[in-house]
Motif scaffolding. Structure first.
Motif, short mmCIF file in Angstrom:
data_model
loop_
_atom_site.label_atom_id
_atom_site.label_comp_id
_atom_site.label_asym_id
_atom_site.label_seq_id
_atom_site.Cartn_x
_atom_site.Cartn_y
_atom_site.Cartn_z
N LEU A 303 0.83 -1.21 0.00
CA LEU A 303 0.00 0.00 0.00
C LEU A 303 0.87 1.26 0.00
CD1 LEU A 303 -2.89 -0.90 2.48
CD2 LEU A 303 -3.08 -0.43 0.03
N LEU A 331 -8.17 6.83 2.32
CA LEU A 331 -7.16 5.79 2.47
C LEU A 331 -7.63 4.69 3.43
CD1 LEU A 331 -3.97 8.07 2.72
CD2 LEU A 331 -4.70 6.70 0.76
N LEU A 332 -8.28 5.09 4.52
CA LEU A 332 -8.80 4.10 5.47
C LEU A 332 -9.87 3.24 4.83
CD1 LEU A 332 -9.06 6.18 8.78
CD2 LEU A 332 -7.58 4.21 8.36
N SER A 335 -8.37 0.56 2.64
CA SER A 335 -7.82 -0.52 3.46
C SER A 335 -8.93 -1.39 4.04
CB SER A 335 -6.97 0.06 4.60
OG SER A 335 -5.90 0.82 4.08
N SER A 389 -7.39 -3.71 8.81
CA SER A 389 -7.59 -2.48 8.05
C SER A 389 -6.86 -1.30 8.69
CB SER A 389 -9.09 -2.17 7.93
OG SER A 389 -9.65 -1.87 9.19
N SER A 393 -3.15 0.39 7.06
CA SER A 393 -3.33 1.75 6.54
C SER A 393 -2.66 2.82 7.38
CB SER A 393 -4.82 2.07 6.46
OG SER A 393 -5.41 2.07 7.75
N VAL A 397 -1.46 6.39 5.78
CA VAL A 397 -2.25 7.53 6.22
C VAL A 397 -1.38 8.55 6.93
CG1 VAL A 397 -4.01 8.22 7.91
CG2 VAL A 397 -4.46 6.32 6.36
#
Length: 445
Positions: A303, A331-332, A335, A389, A393, A397
């Motif tokens: 990622l 972005l979250l 994920s 998740s 991330s 992030v």
């Protein structure tokens, strides 16, 4: 709601444009989450679920040790069984049992089957009820009464075709006729015995019982409110009574049994069923969590590379008014979609893996029939999806949600080589992966 619909469409389009990245990521997460789901299913089924009996917390295994002759584990003898049943103040009742093998004749082709010898109180202690007929009484368990037998459901179906007329018929076991008095329910399972065909009474003869013959296993049900410590003190009180209440076998004296210094080692029945496998399962659970962390570090690195390729896009979106919160949520959300999709695939892999495990029926693993995908396992998998998740991330992030617009545009507009600072997070993830792999190797050893 519109925000999430829009985010989902954007995430789906981005993942569809990068099929190799999406495939590798989903496979990595599915294997990590699926493996954890399988192991947690085993841990939950074997260690966490209570035994499938009424008030299982009251059930205990009755064992002893003989310090005088250095024996850490001594089974139950008939002389102890009678004493405990008649003199105990902490037991509702006590039962003795042992595995057996029997030759069956008189039903066509002779066969050898696995059986179970029990005293009359053993099955009622576990809350067992017959599907047909009745269970043993004290008269059935007396040596002077006619021989009786109870069939398990599977044997009844296989040899009698599920015919109710089997009750009252005669079955010849080891050359002796036994009257069939009952059929147990389909879900009957004694402790961890899965292949029992027939159950017969032990038929102790109290008038001929002597000291010794520790050939039986014992289980008891405690009275409500009685602790294991209180029951142990009660058994310790009764052991001298048992030694002096029955004759010693020829050539021995009661002093020999006194010198053995018998002590009770009562334990919850669940510990009797699962044995020492709990330690192994917890180590396995810890090891497989390390596998998941390795998978998370791997996906986080992927990622991170992917987000680095989107630096200009994120900078442009920021320049057009997208705030830090909006970019962070995007972005979250990506994920979360990846981890949920990986969890669903992992759940399918776990279901298939558990089917194979149960079919293989490893003898070292108790309570196989209690292992499966149930609500606690589904909640565990959902928790894993949320955990994954966040883990995969957090670095992208943290690194890119608050980037400066000018920096992003400048780096996107010029073919600058990646700086040492941009490599630092990925190098740290590689170090984490190697460290976790080393921990996993040590745990495996």
């Amino acid at each position: 709601m519109a925000f999430f619909d829009d985010q989902f469409k954007q995430v789906f389009r981005r993942l569809a444009r990068a099929p190799l990245f999406s495939t590798i990521t989903l496979i990595t997460l599915a294997v990590g989450i699926g493996a954890n789901t399988v192991v947690f299913s085993v841990v939950e089924g074997v260690l966490l679920k209570p035994l499938n009996y009424p008030h299982p917390e009251q059930l205990i295994g009755v064992w002893h040790r003989a310090l005088g002759v250095n024996l850490p584990e001594v089974n139950l003898g008939a002389f102890l069984y009678f004493t405990y049943r008649e003199q105990s103040t902490t037991f509702q009742d006590i039962g003795a049992y042992r595995g057996d093998s029997m030759s069956v004749t008189g039903l066509g082709q002779p066969e050898h089957v696995h059986g179970l010898d029990v005293t009359d109180g053993t099955l009622p202690l576990l809350g067992v009820k017959p599907m047909l007929g009745r269970l043993f009484t004290r008269e059935d368990d007396s040596p002077k009464s006619p021989q009786t037998v109870i069939l398990t459901y599977g044997y009844w179906q296989r040899r009698f075709g599920g015919n109710k007329s089997a009750i009252g018929r005669s079955l010849t076991l080891d050359g002796t006729a036994h009257e069939i008095i009952g059929v147990l329910a389909r879900d009957f399972r004694f402790m961890d015995e899965n292949d029992v065909a027939l159950v017969v009474p032990i038929r102790f003869d109290r008038s001929k019982t002597q000291l010794g013959n520790f050939s039986y296993e014992g289980l008891a049900r405690l009275k409500p409110g009685v602790t294991l410590e209180q029951a142990s003190a009660d058994v310790a009180r009764m052991i001298p009574m048992a030694i002096h209440g029955f004759p010693a076998p020829e050539g021995y004296s009661a002093a020999v049994f006194e010198s053995a210094r018998f002590e009770p080692t009562l334990r919850p029945l669940k510990k009797v069923v699962i044995g020492d496998v709990g330690n192994v399962l917890w180590v396995l659970m810890g090891s497989i969590l390390v596998v998941l962390l390795v998978a998370c570090a791997n996906v986080a690195n992927l990622l991170l590379v992917r987000v680095e390729g989107r630096r200009q896009e994120l900078a442009i979106r920021s320049a057009l008014g997208a705030g830090k919160k909006h970019i962070t949520l995007g972005l979250l959300f990506e994920s979360l979609v990846l981890s949920c999709a990986g969890s669903l695939i992992g759940l399918g892999l776990a279901f298939a893996g558990l089917r194979i495990l149960v079919a293989a029926a490893p003898t070292e693993l108790p309570r196989l029939q209690d292992i499966g995908i149930d609500l606690p396992v589904l909640l565990f998998t959902l928790g894993l999806a949320l955990f994954v998740s966040v883990v995969i991330s957090v670095i992208p992030v943290f690194k890119y949600s608050g980037m400066r617009v000018s920096t992003g545009l400048r780096e996107g507009g010029r073919a600058l080589s990646q700086s040492r600072e941009r490599h630092r997070a990925r190098q740290a993830l590689v170090v984490v992966q190697v460290a976790l792999a080393l921990v996993l190797l040590i745990c495996s050893g």
